[in-house]
Design a protein around this motif. Structure first.
Motif, PDB file in Angstrom:
ATOM      1  N   ARG A   1       0.586  -0.982   0.018  1.00 44.17           N
ATOM      2  CA  ARG A   1      -0.096   0.195   0.148  1.00 44.17           C
ATOM      3  C   ARG A   1       0.997   1.323   0.130  1.00 44.17           C
ATOM      4  NH1 ARG A   1      -5.046  -0.535   1.104  1.00 44.17           N
ATOM      5  NH2 ARG A   1      -5.441   1.398   0.938  1.00 44.17           N
ATOM      6  N   ALA A   2       1.886   0.924   0.825  1.00 44.11           N
ATOM      7  CA  ALA A   2       2.704   1.750   1.291  1.00 44.11           C
ATOM      8  C   ALA A   2       3.338   2.394  -0.637  1.00 44.11           C
ATOM      9  CB  ALA A   2       4.032   2.594   1.788  1.00 44.11           C
ATOM     10  N   ASN A   3       3.862   1.998  -1.098  1.00 38.83           N
ATOM     11  CA  ASN A   3       4.392   2.011  -2.136  1.00 38.83           C
ATOM     12  C   ASN A   3       3.685   2.168  -3.435  1.00 38.83           C
ATOM     13  OD1 ASN A   3       7.227   0.950  -1.345  1.00 38.83           O
ATOM     14  ND2 ASN A   3       7.027  -1.252  -1.501  1.00 38.83           N
ATOM     15  N   GLU A   4       2.861   1.816  -3.666  1.00 36.35           N
ATOM     16  CA  GLU A   4       1.451   1.699  -4.490  1.00 36.35           C
ATOM     17  C   GLU A   4       1.492   3.678  -4.329  1.00 36.35           C
ATOM     18  OE1 GLU A   4      -1.799  -1.723  -4.489  1.00 36.35           O
ATOM     19  OE2 GLU A   4      -2.748   0.175  -4.308  1.00 36.35           O
ATOM     20  N   LYS A   5       1.308   4.006  -3.164  1.00 31.52           N
ATOM     21  CA  LYS A   5       0.372   5.500  -3.155  1.00 31.52           C
ATOM     22  C   LYS A   5       2.484   6.134  -3.206  1.00 31.52           C
ATOM     23  CE  LYS A   5      -1.286   9.134  -1.345  1.00 31.52           C
ATOM     24  NZ  LYS A   5      -2.437   9.565  -1.745  1.00 31.52           N
ATOM     25  N   LEU A   6       2.863   5.977  -2.642  1.00 30.94           N
ATOM     26  CA  LEU A   6       4.496   6.595  -3.790  1.00 30.94           C
ATOM     27  C   LEU A   6       4.750   6.583  -5.004  1.00 30.94           C
ATOM     28  CD1 LEU A   6       7.242   7.707  -2.134  1.00 30.94           C
ATOM     29  CD2 LEU A   6       8.298   5.428  -2.627  1.00 30.94           C
TER      30      LEU A   6
ATOM     31  N   TRP B   1      14.638   4.789 -24.487  1.00 24.36           N
ATOM     32  CA  TRP B   1      13.412   5.633 -23.152  1.00 24.36           C
ATOM     33  C   TRP B   1      12.385   4.605 -23.449  1.00 24.36           C
ATOM     34  CZ3 TRP B   1      12.448   9.231 -21.423  1.00 24.36           C
ATOM     35  CH2 TRP B   1      11.629  10.441 -20.585  1.00 24.36           C
ATOM     36  N   GLU B   2      12.215   3.587 -24.371  1.00 24.67           N
ATOM     37  CA  GLU B   2      10.579   3.179 -24.732  1.00 24.67           C
ATOM     38  C   GLU B   2      10.572   2.366 -23.555  1.00 24.67           C
ATOM     39  OE1 GLU B   2       8.099   3.171 -26.641  1.00 24.67           O
ATOM     40  OE2 GLU B   2       9.553   5.184 -27.766  1.00 24.67           O
ATOM     41  N   GLU B   3      12.065   1.674 -23.378  1.00 27.04           N
ATOM     42  CA  GLU B   3      11.977   0.634 -22.273  1.00 27.04           C
ATOM     43  C   GLU B   3      12.343   1.441 -20.867  1.00 27.04           C
ATOM     44  OE1 GLU B   3      15.934  -1.604 -22.608  1.00 27.04           O
ATOM     45  OE2 GLU B   3      15.706  -2.591 -24.393  1.00 27.04           O
ATOM     46  N   LEU B   4      12.465   2.711 -20.457  1.00 27.37           N
ATOM     47  CA  LEU B   4      12.269   3.328 -19.651  1.00 27.37           C
ATOM     48  C   LEU B   4      10.679   3.284 -19.366  1.00 27.37           C
ATOM     49  CD1 LEU B   4      13.092   5.049 -16.814  1.00 27.37           C
ATOM     50  CD2 LEU B   4      13.663   6.759 -18.672  1.00 27.37           C
ATOM     51  N   VAL B   5       9.538   3.962 -20.367  1.00 31.22           N
ATOM     52  CA  VAL B   5       8.549   4.311 -20.291  1.00 31.22           C
ATOM     53  C   VAL B   5       7.692   2.922 -19.651  1.00 31.22           C
ATOM     54  CG1 VAL B   5       6.670   4.549 -21.362  1.00 31.22           C
ATOM     55  CG2 VAL B   5       8.245   6.224 -21.214  1.00 31.22           C
ATOM     56  N   ALA B   6       8.262   1.795 -20.128  1.00 32.12           N
ATOM     57  CA  ALA B   6       7.891   0.163 -19.999  1.00 32.12           C
ATOM     58  C   ALA B   6       7.798   0.216 -18.549  1.00 32.12           C
ATOM     59  CB  ALA B   6       8.105  -0.421 -20.697  1.00 32.12           C
ATOM     60  N   ALA B   7       8.655   0.467 -18.101  1.00 28.09           N
ATOM     61  CA  ALA B   7       9.219   0.176 -16.604  1.00 28.09           C
ATOM     62  C   ALA B   7       8.675   1.192 -15.898  1.00 28.09           C
ATOM     63  CB  ALA B   7      10.837  -0.236 -16.872  1.00 28.09           C
ATOM     64  N   LEU B   8       8.218   2.307 -16.444  1.00 30.39           N
ATOM     65  CA  LEU B   8       8.284   3.028 -15.212  1.00 30.39           C
ATOM     66  C   LEU B   8       6.864   3.012 -15.046  1.00 30.39           C
ATOM     67  CD1 LEU B   8       9.172   6.710 -15.947  1.00 30.39           C
ATOM     68  CD2 LEU B   8       9.391   5.342 -14.377  1.00 30.39           C
ATOM     69  N   ALA B   9       6.117   2.575 -15.833  1.00 31.32           N
ATOM     70  CA  ALA B   9       4.539   2.577 -15.493  1.00 31.32           C
ATOM     71  C   ALA B   9       4.255   1.238 -15.323  1.00 31.32           C
ATOM     72  CB  ALA B   9       4.078   1.901 -16.455  1.00 31.32           C
ATOM     73  N   ALA B  10       5.032  -0.416 -15.085  1.00 31.59           N
ATOM     74  CA  ALA B  10       5.656  -1.690 -14.311  1.00 31.59           C
ATOM     75  C   ALA B  10       6.254  -1.655 -12.914  1.00 31.59           C
ATOM     76  CB  ALA B  10       5.926  -2.755 -15.111  1.00 31.59           C
ATOM     77  N   ALA B  11       6.529  -0.840 -12.084  1.00 32.01           N
ATOM     78  CA  ALA B  11       8.020  -0.023 -11.600  1.00 32.01           C
ATOM     79  C   ALA B  11       6.660  -0.376 -10.148  1.00 32.01           C
ATOM     80  CB  ALA B  11       8.276   1.015 -11.520  1.00 32.01           C
ATOM     81  N   SER B  12       6.574  -1.043  -9.169  1.00 30.73           N
ATOM     82  CA  SER B  12       5.521  -0.969  -8.050  1.00 30.73           C
ATOM     83  C   SER B  12       5.917  -0.341  -6.803  1.00 30.73           C
ATOM     84  CB  SER B  12       5.492  -1.931  -7.518  1.00 30.73           C
ATOM     85  OG  SER B  12       6.800  -2.882  -7.099  1.00 30.73           O
ATOM     86  N   ASP B  13       7.180   0.069  -6.638  1.00 29.95           N
ATOM     87  CA  ASP B  13       8.013   1.062  -5.433  1.00 29.95           C
ATOM     88  C   ASP B  13       9.286   1.539  -6.059  1.00 29.95           C
ATOM     89  OD1 ASP B  13       9.619  -2.145  -4.421  1.00 29.95           O
ATOM     90  OD2 ASP B  13       9.469  -1.161  -6.065  1.00 29.95           O
TER      91      ASP B  13
END
Lengths: 845, 64
Positions: free
Chosen positions: A471-476, A684-696
């Motif tokens: 929960r904390a990570n999501e919020k962050l 950059w494409e990879e970064l955008v995908a990773a940002l979207a998928a990051a959980s914390d």
């Protein structure tokens, strides 16, 4: 003052009344008389209770015995008595009567007496080994009464105790109580009779004090022996009970010292002591059969003694540990063979773990002071050796992550009061933690627990931690991407620092070109910053116009302007800056670079190191751009010159220049394409995908740094690509020199042309003025008439040849390295550079 | 006096009038009541012992 004769007479009368069996002149009667007189003559320690006190006591006992109406009658009688005139001794009489109260009637004293008989003759009985004969009943009395025979009494007492124990074992409860009463009686008697011998009762009192860690009158703390010793230095009486109780006292002393304070244990112990004390006092004042004796004390004290011994061991073992490490220590000590000990230690452990379950963070995670900018990285770290026993490392790291996230949110993101869904999640998490705690409580039950249960308990706890953490990570993450617009920052970085935005670069380069050729010391930040800003403004759509704000200056040579509102441009301008590195003697080209400043929440991702990496890539790209621009400037010059000098297009030298230039352009463009698209855009494409998928936040940081490192790696900026980079630098230099010489060439051409024109104009003027043309007029006319390119100076040819050779050589070197490089992308670059195998053939030839 | 006797009956001290009178006399003499009570109890015990001894002797004689 008691009148002795009267007292004697009265006592004799008493004896006659009470003991009617004895004939009055009997020797035993006399002895009894003397004995009674002695008792009466001795000083009893206690004070006389008042009438009301005795009455209260009597009443209470009546009620206790269930005779409430008698209690009421008692009060009535008392009131009557108080009114009666002859009652001046009322307190004495009442006290007497209360003492005599509930004495069992003489008939039922038989069993009691037998016990007491047995006890009395105990000293002799052990020697004689037989049951006492009634004729001996009175005999031991004198020997015991003799004050000089203290040892005998001591022995008698000890043996009395032993015998009492035997009697207790043999004849059950009644005998035991009577036997235990009797030693107390004898002890008292001895104490009352002979002053030099410490009675049992005094011992008991002292022991009770000792158990509360207070020195009694006869038991003093001895530091050497680390226990309470019996003083005065007589042979300790009541041998068996005493040594066992002294360690208990020592344990009590140790446990009262600072350390693990198990308040529950201590209160239990004190409660027991209070009960014992009250028993003793009760017995003392009322001479009840059930008064306290050493034996009773021993029996009562035995279990707590064991517990205390364990407690002391635990305390001594764990006193230097703190928090979670302490629980580990306690658990290790609990692996004891004795199940009772183990159970006790587990109870302690549960008590110790209880505070831990609420505040998991404080113990095995340490906080280090770190500035706000490095909050995420440095502030909290795991201390693995303090991990409590029921928490696996993985769960602990998750807990750490969750804690860091929450803290980060609170401090860095400015959401000071944010608690993740306060009641619900906390309750859920707390309930889960409590359930987990109960699981552990169950899991800590001795022996029969299997590992599965414990694992289940652990799993519940880790599930609770996990839930909170996620929960904390999501919020962050939500915060970072949403409110602080991390992604936009990154986009800005890509477009501006990595020169993704072509029109910006164009707009920037034009005004900067003349500036940057000057030496760096002559450049001013604010001036450059203004240029940058205007470039930004010209290329982005005109957003909300705002003032340029203050130019904030900070150390390290960077200055930056601050915007006010939320538009993208202002966001950009707020963070974009100019960095002038202060190496001496460098031109503006080397010193200049763009800078990006990020504020705390975002700076966790865009750390200073990351921005440094960005700057390196920027430098490379900037140089490339410069080279490209110079080459295109050469082309422009050529076209302008060609309009003026029409024959330029057919000139051999210039043709070769064109060819060389074209090669260079081909190289530069391909390199640029490679860098911009294959390196930056793909990552950059990879970064955008990773940002979207990051959980914390750790995921975000990891994605970003992966992006950066990929870019740096592929752009040949990594440390292992240093020779490649050097070759590239050399190539750039060559190209730049070539471009410069081309410029000179064209300038020279144009000058020539202009000079020729001038001469021709002068000649024409001369001619028009009627004179002959100028001296060089013929040449000039020839020039003008032909419109041909004048013969170029030979040194231009030389220069061209030198340049060409140099370029080819360096390019070959660079190309060789590229083809041999391990990375796949560079191979593709080489393929593109040499698409028609031209260089290969050159290299082979 | 009677009141005291009633009181002692109520408290079941097992004292008869004469003993009570003696005891009161002793307390009037200033004797410590606790000691006195102890004496009384001792005497009672002695008496009980004696009686028990006599009973045993009687049994022994009866048996033999």
């Amino acid at each position: 003052m008691p009148d002795p004769t009267a007292v004697t007479a009265l006592v004799r009368a008493l004896i006659e009344a009470e003991v009617p069996e004895l004939p009055p002149g009997d020797e035993r009667a006399l002895r009894l008389l003397r004995y009674a007189l002695r008792i009466l003559g001795s000083s009893m320690p206690s004070a006389l209770p008042s009438a009301s006190q005795s009455a209260e006591l009597a009443r209470r006992r009546l009620v206790h015995a269930g005779r409430t109406e008698d209690a009421l009658a008692l009060s009535r009688r008392l009131r009557a008595l108080e009114a009666c005139p002859g009652a001046r001794n009322l307190p004495c009489v009442l006290h007497l009567l209360t003492c005599l109260m509930q004495s069992p009637p003489p008939g039922s004293l038989a069993a009691f007496a037998r016990g007491s008989l047995l006890e009395r003759t105990g000293g002799r009985a052990i020697e004689s080994g037989g049951a006492s004969r009634p004729s001996r009943a009175a005999v031991p009395l004198p020997s015991r009464r003799a004050p000089s025979c203290s040892d005998g009494i001591g022995r008698a007492d000890a043996s009395a105790l032993q015998h009492a124990a035997a009697a207790a074992a043999a004849s059950g409860g009644a005998a035991a109580t009577s036997a235990s009463a009797a030693p107390a009686r004898t002890g008292w008697r001895a104490g009352a009779g002979s002053g030099g011998v410490v009675g049992e009762e005094a011992l008991v009192r002292d022991l009770l004090y000792v158990m509360q860690n207070i020195e009694g009158r006869h038991l003093k703390w001895d530091d050497k022996a680390d226990s309470f010793l019996f003083q005065p230095a007589e042979r300790p009486r009541g041998g068996p009970p005493l040594p066992q109780l002294t360690p208990a006292a020592a344990a009590a002393a140790a446990s009262l010292a600072p350390g693990v304070v198990q308040a529950a244990e201590l209160s239990e112990w004190l409660r027991l002591l209070a009960v014992l004390e009250s028993q003793r006092l009760q017995g003392l004042s009322l001479q009840l059969p059930a008064c306290l004796s050493l034996l009773q004390l021993l029996v009562w004290g035995e279990p707590p003694l064991q517990r205390f011994v364990t407690l002391v061991a635990v305390v001594r073992g764990c006193s230097h540990l703190r928090g979670g490490a302490m629980t580990v220590g306690v658990e290790r000590l609990g692996q004891h063979g004795d199940p009772a000990v183990e159970a006790y230690v587990q109870r302690l452990l549960r008590g110790a773990c209880a505070p831990l379950l609420e505040s998991l963070r404080e113990f095995f995670i340490e906080a280090r002071p770190a500035p706000l900018a490095e909050l995420w990285e440095k502030r909290y770290a795991l201390r693995p050796h303090m991990l409590p026993c029921f928490l696996s490392p993985k769960a602990a790291s998750r807990a750490l992550l969750g804690g860091k996230a929450i803290n980060f949110i609170r401090l860095a993101c400015g959401e000071g009061q944010w608690t993740f869904d306060a009641a619900a999640a906390a309750a859920r998490g707390g309930a889960a933690a409590a359930a987990a705690g109960r699981h552990f409580g169950a899991a800590f039950e001795p022996r029969t627990v299997n590992l599965a249960e414990r694992a289940a308990g652990e799993a519940t706890l880790s599930a609770a931690i996990e839930c909170a953490c996620s929960r904390a990570n999501e919020k962050l993450v939500e915060l970072l991407l949403g409110r602080h617009r991390l992604q936009e920052h990154l986009t800005h970085l890509k477009e501006y620092l990595l020169l993704g935005k072509g029109d910006f670069v164009q707009a920037l380069m034009e005004p900067l070109l003349p500036q940057l050729s000057r030496p760096a010391s002559q450049l001013h930040r604010h001036h450059l910053l203004g240029l940058v800003e205007s470039a930004v403004r010209s290329c982005t759509s005109p957003g909300v116009a705002a003032g340029s704000g203050n130019v904030g200056s900070s150390g390290g040579g960077s200055g930056w302007a601050r915007g006010g509102s939320d538009s993208e441009q202002l966001l950009l301008l707020a963070h974009l800056g100019v960095l002038l590195s202060s190496s001496p003697g460098a031109t503006g080209w080397e010193a200049f670079s763009l800078d990006y400043r990020a504020d705390p929440p975002v700076s966790a991702v865009l750390s200073a190191a990351a921005v440094g990496e960005y700057r390196r890539v920027f430098t490379l790209l900037w140089r490339l751009k410069r080279v490209e621009l110079s080459l295109s400037a050469v082309w422009r010059r050529h076209t302008t010159a060609a309009r003026l000098v029409r024959a330029l297009s057919s000139d051999a030298l210039l043709h070769r220049c064109h060819l060389l230039r074209h090669e260079m352009v081909h190289f530069v463009f391909n390199l640029q394409y490679y860098l911009m698209f294959e390196v930056i855009q793909c990552s950059w494409e990879e970064l955008v995908a990773a940002l979207a998928a990051a959980s914390d936040l750790d995921g975000l940081i990891g994605a970003h740094s992966a992006f950066l490192s990929a870019v740096v790696q592929k752009a040949m900026l990594g440390p292992e690509n240093a020779p490649l980079l050097e070759a590239l630098d050399a190539l750039f230099e060559t190209i730049l020199r070539f471009a410069k010489s081309q410029e000179l060439l064209y300038i020279h051409l144009l000058e020539q042309r202009a000079a020729a024109k001038q001469m021709a104009a002068a000649a024409a003027a001369n001619t028009a003025a009627g004179g002959w043309g100028a001296a060089g007029a013929a040449e000039a006319e020839a020039l003008l008439a032909e419109g041909d390119a004048p013969p170029l100076q030979p040194h231009f040819y030389e220069q061209l040849r030198v340049h060409a050779a140099q370029y080819r050589q360096q390019f070959a070197a660079f190309f060789a390295q590229v083809t041999r490089h391990a990375s796949l992308d560079l191979t593709f670059l080489s393929f593109r550079l040499d698409f028609n195998a031209y260089y290969e053939s050159l290299g082979g030839a | 006096m009677d009141a005291l006797y009633d009181l002692s009956q109520l408290l079941e001290t097992g004292l008869d009038r004469e003993t009570l009178a003696v005891l009161i006399g002793l307390t009037e003499q200033g004797v410590n009541p606790e000691a006195l009570a102890a004496v009384v109890k001792e005497l009672r015990r002695e008496s009980a012992a004696l009686r028990a001894a006599e009973a045993e002797a009687a049994e022994a004689e009866g048996g033999s």
